[in-house]
Design an enzyme around this catalytic site. Structure first.
Site, PDB file in Angstrom:
ATOM      1  N   LYS A 203       0.808  -1.228   0.000  1.00 30.57           N
ATOM      2  CA  LYS A 203       0.000   0.000   0.000  1.00 30.57           C
ATOM      3  C   LYS A 203       0.838   1.273   0.000  1.00 30.57           C
ATOM      4  CE  LYS A 203      -4.474  -1.485   1.704  1.00 30.57           C
ATOM      5  NZ  LYS A 203      -4.286  -2.943   1.958  1.00 30.57           N
TER       6      LYS A 203
ATOM      7  N   GLU B  83      -9.942   7.196   3.886  1.00 26.97           N
ATOM      8  CA  GLU B  83     -10.814   6.346   4.688  1.00 26.97           C
ATOM      9  C   GLU B  83     -10.148   4.979   4.769  1.00 26.97           C
ATOM     10  OE1 GLU B  83     -11.582   6.453   1.415  1.00 26.97           O
ATOM     11  OE2 GLU B  83     -11.765   4.308   1.016  1.00 26.97           O
TER      12      GLU B  83
ATOM     13  N   SER C  22       1.518  -9.852  -0.947  1.00 27.43           N
ATOM     14  CA  SER C  22       1.178  -8.430  -0.811  1.00 27.43           C
ATOM     15  C   SER C  22       1.569  -7.841   0.541  1.00 27.43           C
ATOM     16  CB  SER C  22      -0.322  -8.226  -1.054  1.00 27.43           C
ATOM     17  OG  SER C  22      -1.080  -9.068  -0.205  1.00 27.43           O
TER      18      SER C  22
END
Ligand SMILES: *Cc1c(COP(=O)(O)O)cnc(C)c1O
Length: 394
Positions: free
Chosen positions: A90, A112, A378
């Protein structure tokens, strides 16, 4: 031009678009007009590349997993996004978006978050850049995800509770959009996956495309061939998968496999498999597949993995699935747990529960012994230890 690239008006086939309230349109349009030029500018590129290298720790390794390869009778390479700063992919996206925000003269960041992973990645880059950060999070999620809430606060972010509806991700999204409408001048909204109104899905895919860019070069180094036979990634909103597929999309000989979370099973009613079990509709500003009732209310998704627990799917993936370019599989909670333990015992790598869903596709596929298969890990499993402790009786 890739035939899977977004169209000028923001569509992948019939998916995507900009379904936003009129009050939000100018904000989205400002970003749309600016993003390609900024991404292509020398100043952005040099800052982004430098931060990816020195701060995020890229390139992440492409590791030939010997014992896992032996078990499945093929060459399995793991793309180690778990080794990036903050423990997942991310950060590739938030580093890029905050540079764009700065370039656009914004001073305040909103985001968010559901599980808190994107909130942490956003709070991290806000600390790095000395920018004000407000993260919206459902009240229920704030209770469920206490360690990530604490991380965000320690990083200096303000965590605001969304108290409407089910008090989860969708409600936090509504609050963030409302904030953006009220603060169009100074505020940049960092979205965490390949979702939202155009240009976000394309912007996030481009920022995550570093994953497949590196994979190509690393695979060439390992094997002499830059194209793998197969790339496997898990999909929540779909950003790690989009980044893992990006540079292979126009090579039909590379099989692309997206793995959704089916929770307790596709037909159990407790699932997050939005492609397999969703229907077409509009969520978060774009047309895609989502989990909804017959009258269009969003159904709360379920997965053991908080990061895959998203009611929609990025429009690119809806298009890749429908056109047949990508194979879409799903893995249950139990299959993901087995896969997590298998990787841990065979390779000494504890994966995030999300990434374990990608690994759970291995027994569902068949490979030739000389094929090269890339699985994107990931994220790392540290954040999931409480679940692993409970499920494995540790
Ligand atoms: C958030 C997250 C995901 C799911 O998000 P995508 O946008 O589908 O990539 C997957 N793995 C990890 C480790 C995550 O934190």
């Amino acid at each position: 031009m890739s035939k899977f690239a977004v169209s000028d008006n923001g569509f992948y086939g019939r998916f995507g678009g900009q379904y936003v309230p009129e009050m939000l349109y100018p904000n989205v349009e400002n970003l749309r007009r600016a993003y390609l030029e900024i991404l292509g500018s020398e100043s952005f590129r040099s800052q982004y590349r430098k931060l990816l290298k020195d701060y995020v720790g890229r390139p992440t390794p492409l590791y030939l997993a010997g014992r896992l390869s032996e078990k499945y009778g093929t060459n399995i390479f793991l793309k180690r996004e778990d080794l990036a700063h903050t423990g997942a992919h991310k950060i590739n996206n938030t580093v890029g978006q905050i540079l764009i925000a700065r370039q656009m003269g914004k001073t305040r960041i909103i985001a968010e978050t559901g599980a808190g992973q994107h909130g942490v990645a956003t709070a991290t880059v806000c600390a790095l850049m000395g920018m004000q950060c407000v993260v919206y999070m459902g009240e229920v999620d704030i209770e469920r995800q206490a360690p990530n809430v604490a991380r965000m606060k320690m990083l200096g972010a303000e965590v605001r509770a969304a108290t409407s509806g089910n008090r989860t991700l969708k409600d936090a999204t509504n609050e963030a959009l409302r904030d953006w409408i009220s603060n169009p001048e100074d505020t940049f909204y960092i979205i965490g996956s390949v979702v939202g109104p155009h240009p976000y899905p394309d912007l996030v895919a481009r920022l995550q495309s570093i994953i497949s860019e590196e994979t190509k070069a690393q695979l060439a180094e390992h094997t002499g061939r830059e194209l793998p036979d197969c790339v496997i990634a898990c999909v929540g909103g779909g950003s790690n998968a989009a980044g893992s597929f990006f540079h292979f999309i126009d090579h039909p000989e590379v099989r692309l496999v997206a793995v959704e979370a089916s929770g307790h099973g596709l037909d159990s009613g407790d699932t997050a498999a939005s492609i397999a079990r969703g229907t077409e509709g509009i969520i978060h500003g774009s047309r895609t597949f989502l989990m909804q009732t017959d009258d269009g209310q969003i159904v709360e998704p379920y997965s053991i993995s908080a990061g895959l627990d998203y009611p929609g799917i990025g429009p690119l993936h809806a298009h890749l699935a429908e056109s047949g370019r990508a194979t879409v599989l799903s893995a249950t909670d139990a299959e993901a747990l087995d896969a997590a333990l298998e990787l841990t015992r065979l390779e000494g790598i504890i994966p995030a529960l999300e990434s374990a869903h990608a690994l759970a596709a291995l027994p569902k596929l068949t490979f030739g012994k000389d094929q090269n298969v890339v699985v994107t890990i990931s994220g790392r499993g540290d954040k999931d230890m409480a679940t692993y402790m409970k499920c494995f009786g540790l």
